[in-house]
Motif scaffolding. Structure first.
Motif, PDB file in Angstrom:
ATOM      1  N   VAL A 140      -1.714  10.061  15.540  1.00  0.00           N
ATOM      2  CA  VAL A 140      -3.101  10.537  15.753  1.00  0.00           C
ATOM      3  C   VAL A 140      -4.062   9.959  14.720  1.00  0.00           C
ATOM      4  O   VAL A 140      -5.284   9.967  14.911  1.00  0.00           O
ATOM      5  CB  VAL A 140      -3.158  12.083  15.719  1.00  0.00           C
ATOM      6  CG1 VAL A 140      -2.379  12.665  16.876  1.00  0.00           C
ATOM      7  CG2 VAL A 140      -2.663  12.628  14.388  1.00  0.00           C
ATOM      8  N   ALA A 141      -3.511   9.449  13.606  1.00  0.00           N
ATOM      9  CA  ALA A 141      -4.377   8.859  12.571  1.00  0.00           C
ATOM     10  C   ALA A 141      -3.755   7.557  12.099  1.00  0.00           C
ATOM     11  O   ALA A 141      -3.164   7.470  11.008  1.00  0.00           O
ATOM     12  CB  ALA A 141      -4.545   9.825  11.410  1.00  0.00           C
ATOM     13  N   PRO A 142      -3.850   6.495  12.912  1.00  0.00           N
ATOM     14  CA  PRO A 142      -3.266   5.201  12.538  1.00  0.00           C
ATOM     15  C   PRO A 142      -3.911   4.648  11.265  1.00  0.00           C
ATOM     16  O   PRO A 142      -5.044   4.977  10.937  1.00  0.00           O
ATOM     17  CB  PRO A 142      -3.567   4.314  13.737  1.00  0.00           C
ATOM     18  CG  PRO A 142      -3.897   5.235  14.856  1.00  0.00           C
ATOM     19  CD  PRO A 142      -4.521   6.440  14.233  1.00  0.00           C
ATOM     20  N   VAL A 143      -3.167   3.784  10.595  1.00  0.00           N
ATOM     21  CA  VAL A 143      -3.657   3.108   9.391  1.00  0.00           C
ATOM     22  C   VAL A 143      -3.725   1.612   9.687  1.00  0.00           C
ATOM     23  O   VAL A 143      -2.813   1.041  10.291  1.00  0.00           O
ATOM     24  CB  VAL A 143      -2.729   3.385   8.191  1.00  0.00           C
ATOM     25  CG1 VAL A 143      -3.101   2.497   7.005  1.00  0.00           C
ATOM     26  CG2 VAL A 143      -2.795   4.843   7.788  1.00  0.00           C
ATOM     27  N   THR A 144      -4.848   1.007   9.248  1.00  0.00           N
ATOM     28  CA  THR A 144      -5.012  -0.433   9.419  1.00  0.00           C
ATOM     29  C   THR A 144      -4.692  -1.125   8.108  1.00  0.00           C
ATOM     30  O   THR A 144      -5.205  -0.737   7.035  1.00  0.00           O
ATOM     31  CB  THR A 144      -6.430  -0.783   9.875  1.00  0.00           C
ATOM     32  OG1 THR A 144      -6.673  -0.162  11.139  1.00  0.00           O
ATOM     33  CG2 THR A 144      -6.601  -2.288  10.008  1.00  0.00           C
ATOM     34  N   LEU A 145      -3.831  -2.141   8.171  1.00  0.00           N
ATOM     35  CA  LEU A 145      -3.434  -2.918   6.999  1.00  0.00           C
ATOM     36  C   LEU A 145      -4.028  -4.313   7.094  1.00  0.00           C
ATOM     37  O   LEU A 145      -4.120  -4.898   8.180  1.00  0.00           O
ATOM     38  CB  LEU A 145      -1.909  -2.998   6.911  1.00  0.00           C
ATOM     39  CG  LEU A 145      -1.139  -1.668   6.858  1.00  0.00           C
ATOM     40  CD1 LEU A 145       0.363  -1.925   6.881  1.00  0.00           C
ATOM     41  CD2 LEU A 145      -1.532  -0.877   5.620  1.00  0.00           C
ATOM     42  N   LYS A 146      -4.402  -4.846   5.919  1.00  0.00           N
ATOM     43  CA  LYS A 146      -5.005  -6.174   5.874  1.00  0.00           C
ATOM     44  C   LYS A 146      -4.011  -7.181   5.304  1.00  0.00           C
ATOM     45  O   LYS A 146      -3.343  -6.913   4.306  1.00  0.00           O
ATOM     46  CB  LYS A 146      -6.278  -6.144   5.012  1.00  0.00           C
ATOM     47  CG  LYS A 146      -7.381  -5.280   5.593  1.00  0.00           C
ATOM     48  CD  LYS A 146      -8.631  -5.324   4.739  1.00  0.00           C
ATOM     49  CE  LYS A 146      -9.747  -4.467   5.358  1.00  0.00           C
ATOM     50  NZ  LYS A 146     -10.982  -4.495   4.540  1.00  0.00           N
ATOM     51  N   GLU A 147      -3.950  -8.360   5.959  1.00  0.00           N
ATOM     52  CA  GLU A 147      -3.021  -9.403   5.547  1.00  0.00           C
ATOM     53  C   GLU A 147      -3.357  -9.894   4.149  1.00  0.00           C
ATOM     54  O   GLU A 147      -4.521 -10.039   3.777  1.00  0.00           O
ATOM     55  CB  GLU A 147      -3.031 -10.560   6.551  1.00  0.00           C
ATOM     56  CG  GLU A 147      -1.937 -11.589   6.282  1.00  0.00           C
ATOM     57  CD  GLU A 147      -1.809 -12.636   7.370  1.00  0.00           C
ATOM     58  OE1 GLU A 147      -0.903 -13.472   7.287  1.00  0.00           O
ATOM     59  OE2 GLU A 147      -2.625 -12.617   8.326  1.00  0.00           O
ATOM     60  N   LYS A 148      -2.303 -10.178   3.389  1.00  0.00           N
ATOM     61  CA  LYS A 148      -2.352 -10.671   2.017  1.00  0.00           C
ATOM     62  C   LYS A 148      -2.911  -9.649   1.028  1.00  0.00           C
ATOM     63  O   LYS A 148      -2.897  -9.886  -0.177  1.00  0.00           O
ATOM     64  CB  LYS A 148      -3.141 -11.978   1.924  1.00  0.00           C
ATOM     65  CG  LYS A 148      -2.480 -13.125   2.661  1.00  0.00           C
ATOM     66  CD  LYS A 148      -3.225 -14.429   2.474  1.00  0.00           C
ATOM     67  CE  LYS A 148      -2.540 -15.548   3.239  1.00  0.00           C
ATOM     68  NZ  LYS A 148      -3.291 -16.825   3.151  1.00  0.00           N
ATOM     69  N   GLU A 149      -3.383  -8.552   1.567  1.00  0.00           N
ATOM     70  CA  GLU A 149      -3.819  -7.456   0.687  1.00  0.00           C
ATOM     71  C   GLU A 149      -2.821  -6.310   0.783  1.00  0.00           C
ATOM     72  O   GLU A 149      -2.326  -5.811  -0.225  1.00  0.00           O
ATOM     73  CB  GLU A 149      -5.214  -6.985   1.094  1.00  0.00           C
ATOM     74  CG  GLU A 149      -5.768  -5.873   0.202  1.00  0.00           C
ATOM     75  CD  GLU A 149      -7.179  -5.465   0.608  1.00  0.00           C
ATOM     76  OE1 GLU A 149      -7.508  -4.285   0.399  1.00  0.00           O
ATOM     77  OE2 GLU A 149      -7.929  -6.298   1.164  1.00  0.00           O
TER      78      GLU A 149
ATOM     79  N   GLN B 179      -2.460  -2.524  12.921  1.00  0.00           N
ATOM     80  CA  GLN B 179      -2.529  -1.067  12.888  1.00  0.00           C
ATOM     81  C   GLN B 179      -1.111  -0.513  13.018  1.00  0.00           C
ATOM     82  O   GLN B 179      -0.324  -0.976  13.842  1.00  0.00           O
ATOM     83  CB  GLN B 179      -3.404  -0.580  14.044  1.00  0.00           C
ATOM     84  CG  GLN B 179      -3.826   0.870  13.952  1.00  0.00           C
ATOM     85  CD  GLN B 179      -4.753   1.233  15.098  1.00  0.00           C
ATOM     86  OE1 GLN B 179      -4.280   1.446  16.223  1.00  0.00           O
ATOM     87  NE2 GLN B 179      -6.061   1.285  14.835  1.00  0.00           N
ATOM     88  N   ILE B 180      -0.793   0.492  12.175  1.00  0.00           N
ATOM     89  CA  ILE B 180       0.528   1.122  12.245  1.00  0.00           C
ATOM     90  C   ILE B 180       0.356   2.604  12.525  1.00  0.00           C
ATOM     91  O   ILE B 180      -0.644   3.213  12.124  1.00  0.00           O
ATOM     92  CB  ILE B 180       1.329   0.916  10.946  1.00  0.00           C
ATOM     93  CG1 ILE B 180       0.604   1.517   9.737  1.00  0.00           C
ATOM     94  CG2 ILE B 180       1.615  -0.564  10.716  1.00  0.00           C
ATOM     95  CD1 ILE B 180       1.430   1.517   8.465  1.00  0.00           C
ATOM     96  N   THR B 181       1.336   3.198  13.209  1.00  0.00           N
ATOM     97  CA  THR B 181       1.242   4.617  13.587  1.00  0.00           C
ATOM     98  C   THR B 181       2.335   5.452  12.939  1.00  0.00           C
ATOM     99  O   THR B 181       2.534   6.604  13.303  1.00  0.00           O
ATOM    100  CB  THR B 181       1.333   4.757  15.112  1.00  0.00           C
ATOM    101  OG1 THR B 181       2.563   4.186  15.550  1.00  0.00           O
ATOM    102  CG2 THR B 181       0.169   4.068  15.795  1.00  0.00           C
ATOM    103  N   ALA B 182       3.080   4.847  11.998  1.00  0.00           N
ATOM    104  CA  ALA B 182       4.121   5.595  11.275  1.00  0.00           C
ATOM    105  C   ALA B 182       4.271   4.988   9.900  1.00  0.00           C
ATOM    106  O   ALA B 182       4.080   3.785   9.701  1.00  0.00           O
ATOM    107  CB  ALA B 182       5.448   5.549  12.023  1.00  0.00           C
TER     108      ALA B 182
END
Length: 635
Positions: A79-88, A120-123
């Motif tokens: 319900v609250a996915p997290v977005t990750l940035k490449e190389k960061e 985006q990851i959900t877990a």
């Protein structure tokens, strides 16, 4: 007068083998060599082997995906996915890529959703998720293989993964093999009367290789004392073991034991084993020299009991143990109290029990080794076993193969060999085994539940009918089905050109005749014809001389061992004999109803109906097959 070898004392098998190994252990030196690991399959390690490197050599990704810093993923949910940035927040990795700090976990590619800002990851990812740590499989310095370990394919892979490229192993024992005998010729030579084609040494050669040794087979040596002595002496200086075939018995030209007594020490001469008594176990200059008898079965049994243990000792391997099963023996076996006897047997599972059918027991019956599924051992001091008694059988075939074998006991015909050849090709894992005891012997085997099928061709003299009346008398009705086989022509087999001018059975008195065994359908027919013609059996020279198969009859006639014998046309064709027809007959298969639905029995019956089977019968000649495979039920 030439000197004979006398067996002053034959030793029990186990005692002879132990005496010999005890004599060898203090003097035989185990040798070693270092070889590439890539060439080490089936070799035996000298020492324990330890890993040079860890595997993996570094922390490695176990999946295709992204390497992440696990603490930055903690808040991710569906319900609250997290977005990750490449190389960061992550880097892209494939399976096997190194994972370096600050990254400490991997998320699989299929669990990612790509966005314009990254993924985006959900877990959340747990620390060290999908990461193979250094040394997960192998840790540098740990033992990979122990000493005296036979190297397997997987071991080769692990050794290389651990950085081991060369390994010290037991050197393969090298055996020199000498066939002896003035009468011996090579297989490619043209035989003359008295010649024996040499084959035992090639059998030994391959048995040595199969046991993990190296073998060199030398050309045959004539029966000459000095030549035998000089060849053995030279071989002892160059090889680890010497095997001498033939010349080990009590004949006036059997020189081997005298040679070995001159060159070294004879530990044993003569073993209480049948077949195979004339075995010589000697030590020359600290090396084993073994004399084996010339008869093929004797030679094979001697090799198994005495050469294999020595090869195992020298090669630091364990003796192979074949599976042992309990089986019911199909006929009485009489044995001598003085010997441990090895009886070759065919084995099959009939109903819920294993059945062992003995094969030819002669020391020269090499084909019995080819046909055998195993050995039934009758221990020394035993007079034998009665039919139906349980015996221990050492299997030479896989037990699953034995259990999927059609057990056929009864009358002989070449079509059984055709079916046996076709079965594993058409039905992998299924086999046909046939033992030839005559038609009546086959029906009695069915009665004792020792066979699935009994091939029979029994003529009822009163009705002229084949097979059915015999089944009714023995089994009553409703228990046995008759599967129609083939029609075939019985006749008199004579030499090419029929030099005696034999026209029929009435011409047989005065000729040398070879008969079939009692209970054989061919003999029943022959007796019927004799009675019709008013000829007494005593008028037939050789009436009591018995052969177990049609081919054995043909061989006797073809080799001038007899002038005539009753048999089938296909046997006459196979041996290039002339054939005088006597009459047609029906060769069928009796089978208990309870076996008809077994998969391997159904497969056998299907073969009887196949065009390929009919084609093979036409090539043999003398058969009709219009009703082959047809069932006649509830007889």
């Amino acid at each position: 007068m030439a000197k004979r070898n006398l067996y002053l004392d034959t030793k029990p098998v186990e005692e002879a083998a132990e005496l010999y190994l005890n004599a060898l252990r203090p003097v035989v030196t185990i040798q070693y060599e270092t070889i590439p690991v890539t060439e080490s399959l089936n070799r035996v390690t000298r020492h324990a082997t330890y890993a040079k490197y860890s595997s993996p050599l570094f922390n490695a990704s176990a999946m295709d995906g992204i390497a992440v810093i696990s603490e930055r993923t903690v808040a991710a949910t569906e319900v609250a996915p997290v977005t990750l940035k490449e190389k960061e927040d992550y880097i892209v990795v494939d399976t096997g890529d190194p994972i370096h700090p600050p990254y400490d976990a991997v998320i699989m590619a299929e669990d990612l959703v790509e966005t314009k800002d990254g993924v985006q990851i959900t877990a959340s990812a747990a620390p060290w998720q999908h990461v193979r740590p250094i040394g997960e499989d192998i840790v540098a310095g740990e033992m990979i293989l122990p000493s005296r370990h036979k190297i397997r394919p997987i071991d080769v892979g692990v050794l290389l993964s651990a950085g081991i490229t060369r390994i010290e192993v037991v050197k393969r024992p090298r055996a020199a093999i000498f066939p002896t005998g003035t009468e011996i010729i090579e297989p490619e030579d043209t035989p003359r009367e008295g010649s024996i084609i040499e084959s035992n040494s090639r059998m030994f050669e391959n048995m040595v290789i199969e046991a993990g040794g190296e073998a060199r087979r030398f050309p045959p040596i004539i029966d000459d004392y000095e030549q035998i002595r000089d060849n053995i002496a030279k071989a002892v200086s160059e090889y680890d073991m010497v095997i001498v075939n033939a010349g080990s018995s009590a004949g006036t030209e059997d020189y081997t034991v005298h040679v070995l007594r001159e060159l070294g020490e004879v530990i044993v001469h003569g073993v209480a084993i049948k077949p195979g008594k004339p075995v010589i176990l000697a030590v020359v200059e600290g090396k084993p020299v073994i004399g084996l008898p010339g008869y093929p079965v004797s030679a094979y049994i001697g090799f198994e009991n005495f050469v294999l243990p020595v090869l195992a000792m020298m090669g630091q391997t364990a003796l192979k143990k074949n599976e042992v099963v309990t089986a019911s023996v199909s006929k009485r076996l009489v044995s001598s109290l003085r010997h441990k006897e090895y009886v070759r047997v065919k084995v099959g599972k009939v109903g819920d029990k294993m059945v062992a059918a003995p094969l030819a027991r002669g020391a020269g019956a090499a084909m019995s080794l080819v046909r055998a599924d195993g050995f039934c051992v009758i221990e020394q001091h035993s007079e034998g076993v009665e039919a139906g008694e349980p015996v221990q059988v050492e299997l030479y075939r896989d037990k699953a193969e034995v259990e999927n074998t059609v057990v056929i006991i009864g009358s002989h015909d070449l079509i059984l060999d055709v079916a046996a050849d076709m079965m594993p090709n058409l039905h992998p894992g299924m086999f046909v085994s046939s033992t030839h005891v005559g038609s009546m012997g086959g029906l009695m085997a069915l009665k004792r539940k020792e066979a699935h099928l009994a091939p029979i061709h029994l003529l009822d003299e009163e009705t002229g009918e084949y097979n059915l009346s015999y089944i009714r008398r023995l089994f009553g009705s409703g228990k046995i089905a008759l599967i129609k086989g083939v029609g075939r022509t019985q006749g008199i087999l004579v030499k090419k050109g029929n030099p005696l001018g034999i026209k029929g059975i009435e011409d047989l008195p005065g000729c040398r005749y070879v008969n079939r065994q009692r209970g054989a359908g061919t003999r029943v027919l022959f007796d019927y014809k004799l009675k019709q013609l008013g000829i007494a059996p005593e008028q037939i020279n050789g009436y009591e001389r018995e052969a177990a198969t049609h081919m054995a009859v043909a061989a006797a006639v073809g080799s001038d061992g007899a002038d005539a014998g009753m048999g089938i046309l296909s046997a006459a064709k196979a041996m290039d004999l002339d054939f005088i027809p006597v009459g047609p007959e029906e060769y069928d298969f009796a089978v208990p109803l309870e076996y008809l639905e077994l998969p391997h029995i159904k497969a056998f019956i299907e073969i009887l109906k196949m065009d390929e089977f009919y084609k093979r019968l036409d090539e043999l000649g003398g058969y009709t097959y219009e009703r082959a495979g047809e069932r006649i039920l509830n007889i």
